[in-house]
Write a protein that holds these residues in place. Structure first.
Motif: not given
Length: 483
Positions: A21-37, A329-337
């Motif tokens: 479940x610790x990959x959720x922040x990474x997935x969240x960040x990727x989703x927001x990078x994709x959908x935010x703009x 964000x990427x360096x911090x959240x991608x550790x579990x993945x």
């Protein structure tokens, strides 16, 4: 994309493995990078630094207090420090160089410039080549600049071009620091590089030609304009700063005995040297002199830059600021993945699946959404471990590059490392976050008024139908039936 010498991110041996479940922040960040703009542009534009830092902090705190693992966050910090020092230095130093090409931006001229950018990517890195050439490329096409111009620039100059030398792209530099000979990638990746660059160059040429024919473009009176076909350079002294940056890349304390680094041992941190690693089992020596030089070069190259070049390039710090926060964000959240992938690859079940074909697609797929340097290092480690070799032993690495494993010939080893090297570099162009220069080129283009495709638009309209098709052909020609 980093230039560090840290080992692949892992749990550190005695620490528990990160939960799925610790990959959720990474997935969240990727989703927001994709959908935010695309869907909440105002909120994203004002709050992406907070989002990136917040999600990274959550994962780091989980590692420190939940897993009692400071090893992975420390490595992630130093990798990020190395990453942003290099990108900042290259971005700022190249921003003080204004190149003007006084000729019409025809499809052939554009294609030649892109191929030239691919070549010099191996001399000053994909970041240096991208920042040096993106503005002249846009000026060359200012009468008809389209999103596809920028996308193919990202494909060719910012990624695929840098596959021939350790300077070209950070994953290859990590391999060099581990013991891969400097010329190894040039010898083994040149056929794939030439093949991919040729195909992408031809596709771009016909894209560009078709656009002119379709729109019946008249160049707004350019037919009457006379061109000198000359190239002018303002701020050429900044080439010296770029040379210092490239030279500084090789200042690695784990290779140079007299160069100090930050020594991490079980007792804590101190200033240490290469010789200290022999006396401290499990110690790591982090670079910091190199990064100080890079940041100093960035500062001085801006302060001493030719102001005409700065103004002519419309230079500002927003692109590098965006990259800095997004990649925190990427360096911090991608550790579990990365940890979960690496641990599976090293397991008996994962090792059984390791072939040059699986490594090509696995390394490539993750390099498109994760930082490609630790992805490269993790799969290189796994490939060697699956054959009983150790990436931490220089002799094992050199033998592996020569197709020798445990004293016996093994041609599959060369194929595997070639597949990892090519995929880590080529697939970095699959998304805006696959490689550091991608985001900067996109940001510079948008500041110049180009309506770049969204995160998903880039993937759906360009990466999947064009780049992935080329990468499939590369695989079919060079890997699928090899061995």
């Amino acid at each position: 994309m980093t230039v560090g010498v840290a080992p692949a991110l892992a749990s550190g041996g005695s620490h528990p493995e990160a939960a799925a479940w610790s990959v959720i922040p990474f997935a969240t960040l990727l989703t927001m990078i994709a959908t935010g703009p695309l869907f909440y542009e105002k909120f994203w534009h004002h709050n992406y630094p907070k989002v990136a830092v917040g999600l990274a902090s959550a994962v780091v705190l989980y590692y420190i207090f939940g897993l009692h693992n400071t090893h992975a966050p420390i490595h992630a910090f130093f990798e990020y420090f190395q990453f942003i020092a290099l990108l900042s230095g290259l971005y700022i130093a190249s921003g003080g160089i204004m190149i003007k090409v006084d000729r019409k931006g025809t499809p052939m001229v554009n294609t030649i410039l892109l191929i030239f950018g691919a070549v010099i990517s191996n001399i000053i890195g994909t970041t240096g080549a991208s920042m040096l050439l993106i503005r002249p490329f846009m000026r060359l096409n200012q009468q008809r600049l389209q999103p596809y111009h920028i996308v193919f620039f990202i494909f060719i100059v910012s990624n695929v071009g840098g596959a021939l030398t350790p300077i070209g792209d950070p994953p290859l530099f990590l391999g060099f620091l581990k013991g891969v000979p400097f010329e190894w990638t040039l010898v083994h990746s040149l056929p794939m590089w030439a093949f991919a660059i040729t195909i992408l160059g031809l596709i771009f040429y016909f894209f560009d030609k078709r656009f002119i024919n379709k729109t019946n473009l008249l160049y707004d009176g350019e037919e009457e304009k006379e061109y000198s076909n000359k190239i002018s350079v303002t701020g050429s002294k900044n080439f010296a700063w770029l040379a210092v940056l490239v030279g500084a890349v090789f200042l690695d304390p784990s290779k140079i005995a007299w160069l100090p680094g930050i020594l991490q041992t079980h007792e804590g941190f101190s200033i240490g040297f290469l010789s200290d690693l022999e006396h401290h089992e499990g110690a790591t020596l982090f670079s910091f002199i190199r990064e100080i030089i890079m940041l100093t070069v960035g500062f001085l190259s801006f302060k001493l830059a030719d102001q005409e070049a700065i103004k002519g390039n419309e230079f500002n710090f927003e692109p590098i600021r965006e990259v800095a926060f997004i990649f925190i964000g990427i360096f911090g959240t991608m550790m579990p993945a990365l940890e979960l992938v690496a641990n599976f690859a090293k397991s008996p079940e994962g090792a059984a699946l390791i072939t040059h074909n699986s490594l090509y697609w696995a390394t490539g797929a993750l390099s498109g959404i994760l930082d490609n340097a630790p992805t490269y290092l993790n799969f290189f480690t796994a490939a060697m471990a699956s054959k009983g070799a150790d990436i931490g032993v220089v002799k094992d690495v050199i033998d592996f590059t020569n197709g020798i494993v445990q004293g016996s010939p093994n041609a599959e080893a060369i194929l595997e490392l070639t597949a990892i090297s090519v995929a880590a570099v080529f697939f970095g162009a699959m998304t805006y976050i696959g490689n550091g220069p991608n985001f900067m080129v996109k940001s510079i283009a948008e500041q110049s008024g180009v309506e770049m495709p969204s995160f998903f638009g880039y993937i759906v309209r360009y990466s999947l139908p064009i780049l992935l098709s080329v990468l499939v052909i590369v695989w079919l020609v060079f890997f699928a039936f090899a061995g």
